[in-house]
Write a protein that holds these residues in place. Sequence first.
Motif, PDB file in Angstrom:
ATOM      1  N   GLY A   1       0.485  -0.787   0.024  1.00  0.00           N
ATOM      2  CA  GLY A   1      -0.004  -0.024   0.289  1.00  0.00           C
ATOM      3  C   GLY A   1       0.796   1.163   0.307  1.00  0.00           C
ATOM      4  O   GLY A   1       2.227   1.323   0.061  1.00  0.00           O
ATOM      5  N   THR A   2      -0.070   2.939   0.559  1.00  0.00           N
ATOM      6  CA  THR A   2       0.803   3.154   0.415  1.00  0.00           C
ATOM      7  C   THR A   2       0.513   4.340   2.264  1.00  0.00           C
ATOM      8  O   THR A   2      -0.515   4.486   2.384  1.00  0.00           O
ATOM      9  N   TYR A   3       1.154   4.990   2.501  1.00  0.00           N
ATOM     10  CA  TYR A   3       1.753   6.044   4.093  1.00  0.00           C
ATOM     11  C   TYR A   3       1.574   7.005   2.968  1.00  0.00           C
ATOM     12  O   TYR A   3       2.318   7.506   1.971  1.00  0.00           O
ATOM     13  N   LEU A   4       0.409   7.563   3.343  1.00  0.00           N
ATOM     14  CA  LEU A   4       0.021   8.741   2.885  1.00  0.00           C
ATOM     15  C   LEU A   4      -0.028   9.709   4.129  1.00  0.00           C
ATOM     16  O   LEU A   4      -0.109   9.938   5.149  1.00  0.00           O
ATOM     17  N   LYS A   5       1.153  10.443   4.029  1.00  0.00           N
ATOM     18  CA  LYS A   5       1.112  11.778   4.933  1.00  0.00           C
ATOM     19  C   LYS A   5       0.426  13.381   5.092  1.00  0.00           C
ATOM     20  O   LYS A   5       2.156  13.954   4.117  1.00  0.00           O
ATOM     21  N   PHE A   6       0.052  14.188   6.243  1.00  0.00           N
ATOM     22  CA  PHE A   6      -0.199  15.435   5.439  1.00  0.00           C
ATOM     23  C   PHE A   6       0.769  16.284   6.497  1.00  0.00           C
ATOM     24  O   PHE A   6       0.151  15.500   7.666  1.00  0.00           O
ATOM     25  N   TYR A   7       0.954  17.768   6.678  1.00  0.00           N
ATOM     26  CA  TYR A   7       1.992  18.299   7.519  1.00  0.00           C
ATOM     27  C   TYR A   7       1.399  19.678   7.086  1.00  0.00           C
ATOM     28  O   TYR A   7       0.714  19.968   6.127  1.00  0.00           O
ATOM     29  N   LEU A   8       0.413  19.844   8.721  1.00  0.00           N
ATOM     30  CA  LEU A   8      -0.240  21.415   8.479  1.00  0.00           C
ATOM     31  C   LEU A   8      -0.659  21.869   9.593  1.00  0.00           C
ATOM     32  O   LEU A   8       0.078  21.492  10.864  1.00  0.00           O
ATOM     33  N   HIS A   9      -0.836  23.255  10.201  1.00  0.00           N
ATOM     34  CA  HIS A   9      -0.942  23.097  11.369  1.00  0.00           C
ATOM     35  C   HIS A   9      -1.836  23.400  11.888  1.00  0.00           C
ATOM     36  O   HIS A   9      -3.422  23.028  11.248  1.00  0.00           O
TER      37      HIS A   9
ATOM     38  N   PHE B   1      -2.337   8.638   6.897  1.00  0.00           N
ATOM     39  CA  PHE B   1      -3.194   7.438   6.532  1.00  0.00           C
ATOM     40  C   PHE B   1      -2.302   5.835   5.730  1.00  0.00           C
ATOM     41  O   PHE B   1      -1.240   6.184   5.023  1.00  0.00           O
ATOM     42  N   VAL B   2      -2.970   4.915   6.361  1.00  0.00           N
ATOM     43  CA  VAL B   2      -1.705   3.797   5.391  1.00  0.00           C
ATOM     44  C   VAL B   2      -3.461   2.887   3.948  1.00  0.00           C
ATOM     45  O   VAL B   2      -4.139   3.048   5.399  1.00  0.00           O
ATOM     46  N   LEU B   3      -3.334   3.165   3.132  1.00  0.00           N
ATOM     47  CA  LEU B   3      -4.364   2.576   2.017  1.00  0.00           C
ATOM     48  C   LEU B   3      -3.787   2.279   0.789  1.00  0.00           C
ATOM     49  O   LEU B   3      -2.470   2.355   0.339  1.00  0.00           O
ATOM     50  N   SER B   4      -4.364   2.218   0.014  1.00  0.00           N
ATOM     51  CA  SER B   4      -4.228   1.656  -1.254  1.00  0.00           C
ATOM     52  C   SER B   4      -3.791   3.071  -2.044  1.00  0.00           C
ATOM     53  O   SER B   4      -4.096   4.050  -1.925  1.00  0.00           O
ATOM     54  N   PRO B   5      -2.804   2.464  -3.198  1.00  0.00           N
ATOM     55  CA  PRO B   5      -2.380   3.468  -3.807  1.00  0.00           C
ATOM     56  C   PRO B   5      -3.675   4.568  -4.863  1.00  0.00           C
ATOM     57  O   PRO B   5      -3.138   5.473  -4.771  1.00  0.00           O
ATOM     58  N   GLU B   6      -4.689   2.828  -4.891  1.00  0.00           N
ATOM     59  CA  GLU B   6      -5.934   3.603  -5.174  1.00  0.00           C
ATOM     60  C   GLU B   6      -6.101   5.238  -4.278  1.00  0.00           C
ATOM     61  O   GLU B   6      -6.428   5.857  -4.429  1.00  0.00           O
ATOM     62  N   GLN B   7      -6.803   4.670  -3.312  1.00  0.00           N
ATOM     63  CA  GLN B   7      -6.936   5.653  -2.276  1.00  0.00           C
ATOM     64  C   GLN B   7      -6.370   6.610  -2.074  1.00  0.00           C
ATOM     65  O   GLN B   7      -7.182   7.949  -1.816  1.00  0.00           O
ATOM     66  N   SER B   8      -4.879   6.650  -2.256  1.00  0.00           N
ATOM     67  CA  SER B   8      -4.135   7.703  -1.327  1.00  0.00           C
ATOM     68  C   SER B   8      -4.699   8.464  -3.084  1.00  0.00           C
ATOM     69  O   SER B   8      -4.483   9.741  -2.682  1.00  0.00           O
ATOM     70  N   GLY B   9      -4.955   8.541  -4.617  1.00  0.00           N
ATOM     71  CA  GLY B   9      -4.697   9.318  -5.342  1.00  0.00           C
ATOM     72  C   GLY B   9      -6.161   9.646  -5.533  1.00  0.00           C
ATOM     73  O   GLY B   9      -6.225  10.876  -5.340  1.00  0.00           O
ATOM     74  N   GLN B  10      -7.543   9.314  -4.710  1.00  0.00           N
ATOM     75  CA  GLN B  10      -8.804   9.826  -4.935  1.00  0.00           C
ATOM     76  C   GLN B  10      -8.299  10.789  -3.358  1.00  0.00           C
ATOM     77  O   GLN B  10      -8.716  12.141  -3.962  1.00  0.00           O
ATOM     78  N   LEU B  11      -7.633  10.914  -2.392  1.00  0.00           N
ATOM     79  CA  LEU B  11      -8.033  11.410  -1.698  1.00  0.00           C
ATOM     80  C   LEU B  11      -6.918  12.711  -2.653  1.00  0.00           C
ATOM     81  O   LEU B  11      -6.827  14.307  -1.616  1.00  0.00           O
ATOM     82  N   LEU B  12      -5.474  12.803  -2.251  1.00  0.00           N
ATOM     83  CA  LEU B  12      -4.807  13.845  -3.132  1.00  0.00           C
ATOM     84  C   LEU B  12      -6.007  14.946  -4.272  1.00  0.00           C
ATOM     85  O   LEU B  12      -5.497  16.073  -4.010  1.00  0.00           O
ATOM     86  N   ASN B  13      -6.338  13.918  -4.922  1.00  0.00           N
ATOM     87  CA  ASN B  13      -7.365  14.805  -5.657  1.00  0.00           C
ATOM     88  C   ASN B  13      -7.793  15.540  -5.664  1.00  0.00           C
ATOM     89  O   ASN B  13      -7.993  16.942  -5.433  1.00  0.00           O
TER      90      ASN B  13
END
Length: 104
Positions: free
Chosen positions: A3-11, A70-82
């Motif tokens: 899968g994909t580990y997706l991390k966002f940084y924000l305040h 998030f730890v998710l599928s590559p497809e879900q990662s693409g959906q969330l980034l979009n």
Amino acid sequence: MKGTYLKFYLHENRQHHHVLAYEWLLEQARALGIQGGSVFKSIAGYGRHGVLHEDHFFELGNDLPVEVVFVLSPEQSGQLLNLVREAGLPLLYVTMPVEYGILP
């Protein structure tokens, strides 16, 4: 599973349409069927503008960095980034390939 580990940084006090941005991210992920996500608060950090933010005992209005993970599928990662792109929410993110599973 791969899968994909997706991390966002924000305040932590950043908002998107009058909702905390990290809460908005979690809600969007849940709506996509992503099975889990977490928010981690930093005790100190700085970003691309070079402003240092630190946690102090007497501060009430904190604006500390947070990570939304998030730890998710590559497809879900693409959906969330979009979704984030379409919402016009400029966020720093990191993706990494991971292997994950659930132990019995």
